[in-house]
Design a protein around this motif. Structure first.
Motif, short mmCIF file in Angstrom:
data_model
loop_
_atom_site.label_atom_id
_atom_site.label_comp_id
_atom_site.label_asym_id
_atom_site.label_seq_id
_atom_site.Cartn_x
_atom_site.Cartn_y
_atom_site.Cartn_z
N LEU A 42 -22.90 -1.74 57.46
CA LEU A 42 -23.47 -3.10 57.55
C LEU A 42 -24.45 -3.27 58.70
N SER A 43 -24.47 -2.29 59.62
CA SER A 43 -25.47 -2.36 60.69
C SER A 43 -26.77 -1.65 60.26
N ASN A 44 -26.69 -0.98 59.12
CA ASN A 44 -27.87 -0.30 58.59
C ASN A 44 -27.79 -0.34 57.06
N LYS A 45 -28.07 -1.53 56.50
CA LYS A 45 -27.83 -1.76 55.07
C LYS A 45 -28.74 -0.91 54.18
N SER A 46 -28.16 -0.40 53.10
CA SER A 46 -28.90 0.50 52.22
C SER A 46 -29.93 -0.29 51.39
N PRO A 47 -31.00 0.40 50.96
CA PRO A 47 -31.97 -0.25 50.08
C PRO A 47 -31.29 -0.79 48.81
N LEU A 48 -30.26 -0.07 48.33
CA LEU A 48 -29.54 -0.51 47.12
C LEU A 48 -28.88 -1.88 47.35
N LEU A 49 -28.26 -2.05 48.51
CA LEU A 49 -27.60 -3.34 48.82
C LEU A 49 -28.65 -4.45 48.94
N LEU A 50 -29.72 -4.20 49.67
CA LEU A 50 -30.75 -5.21 49.91
C LEU A 50 -31.44 -5.62 48.61
N GLN A 51 -31.60 -4.63 47.72
CA GLN A 51 -32.24 -4.88 46.43
C GLN A 51 -31.26 -5.60 45.48
N SER A 52 -29.95 -5.27 45.59
CA SER A 52 -28.94 -5.84 44.69
C SER A 52 -28.52 -7.25 45.09
N ASN A 53 -28.59 -7.56 46.39
CA ASN A 53 -28.20 -8.90 46.86
C ASN A 53 -29.24 -9.40 47.87
N PRO A 54 -30.47 -9.65 47.38
CA PRO A 54 -31.54 -10.04 48.30
C PRO A 54 -31.31 -11.41 48.95
N VAL A 55 -30.50 -12.26 48.32
CA VAL A 55 -30.28 -13.61 48.86
C VAL A 55 -29.39 -13.55 50.10
#
Length: 227
Positions: A42-55
């Motif tokens: 969570l201190s270095n969020k993956s592109p997959l997480l940021l793309q999956s939950n952009p809000v």
């Protein structure tokens, strides 16, 4: 129908110490659904997480055949509606509404008050413990005379509340402060004990020593931030 479901691709983006992730893991395990767990830093969020939950940019996120669903209470309902076996929510619309009410109550009342404790000054802490106790009394009353919130078997509110109450109990041990005592909350404590004995539930909890060390480190970090 079940075979085609098993062939579907299911990924869970979570974090090992998060009670919200554990809710989803338990729901999937109670229904016997195969899934791939992906641990997020969570201190270095993956592109997959940021793309999956952009809000919200938060875990948990369930990705079902490439389609992401965010927010643990929403994900629990999605799982229940998609896989009908071992239902978490009752069939009766009124009972479903009541279960949703208590799920929201746990997150919006109990958890929010507990989170205030982390940042509170010494003189505010007593007040927060009292406030938390008052809200926990509502849960205690709701559970009275029942095996589980869901009645005879583990349901939606059990899955939602268990990991938050466990999180409170872990904090209570680490901080040496009483949030939940058997004296004040005999029904909740008995319910927690019963759930602790269920292997599938216990299997979703983080390793105790690692969890305690993690919370100690958080408390120390918070202390140095206040100074």
């Amino acid at each position: 129908m079940h075979n085609s479901k098993m062939a579907e691709e299911l990924k869970l983006l979570g974090a090992w110490a998060s009670p919200f992730s554990h809710r989803i893991e338990l729901a999937l395990k109670l229904k016997g659904i195969q899934y791939q767990y992906i641990e997020e830093d969570l201190s270095n969020k993956s592109p997959l997480l940021l793309q999956s939950n952009p809000v919200h940019k938060k875990i948990p996120v369930l990705i079902h055949n490439g389609k992401p669903i965010a927010e643990s209470l929403v994900i629990l309902e999605y799982i229940d509606e998609t896989w009908k076996n071992n239902p978490l929510l009752p069939e009766n619309p009124y009972d479903r509404a009541i279960a949703r009410f208590w799920g929201k109550f746990v997150d919006e009342k109990i958890l929010q008050i507990a989170l205030k404790f982390k940042l509170a000054k010494e003189k505010e802490k007593e007040q927060i413990i009292q406030e938390l106790g008052e809200q926990l009394q509502f849960l205690e009353k709701e559970l009275e005379g029942k095996e589980f919130f869901g009645g005879e078997s583990i349901g939606y509110v059990d899955v939602v509340a268990y990991f938050i109450v466990n999180w409170l109990q872990v904090h209570q041990e680490v901080r040496q402060i009483v949030f939940i005592s058997e004296e004040k909350f005999p029904v909740l404590c008995k319910w927690m004990g019963k759930l602790h004995e269920i292997d599938v539930v216990n299997g979703c909890l983080p390793p105790k020593d690692k969890h305690y060390a993690y919370i100690r480190a958080q408390i120390e970090a918070a202390k140095s931030a206040i100074k």
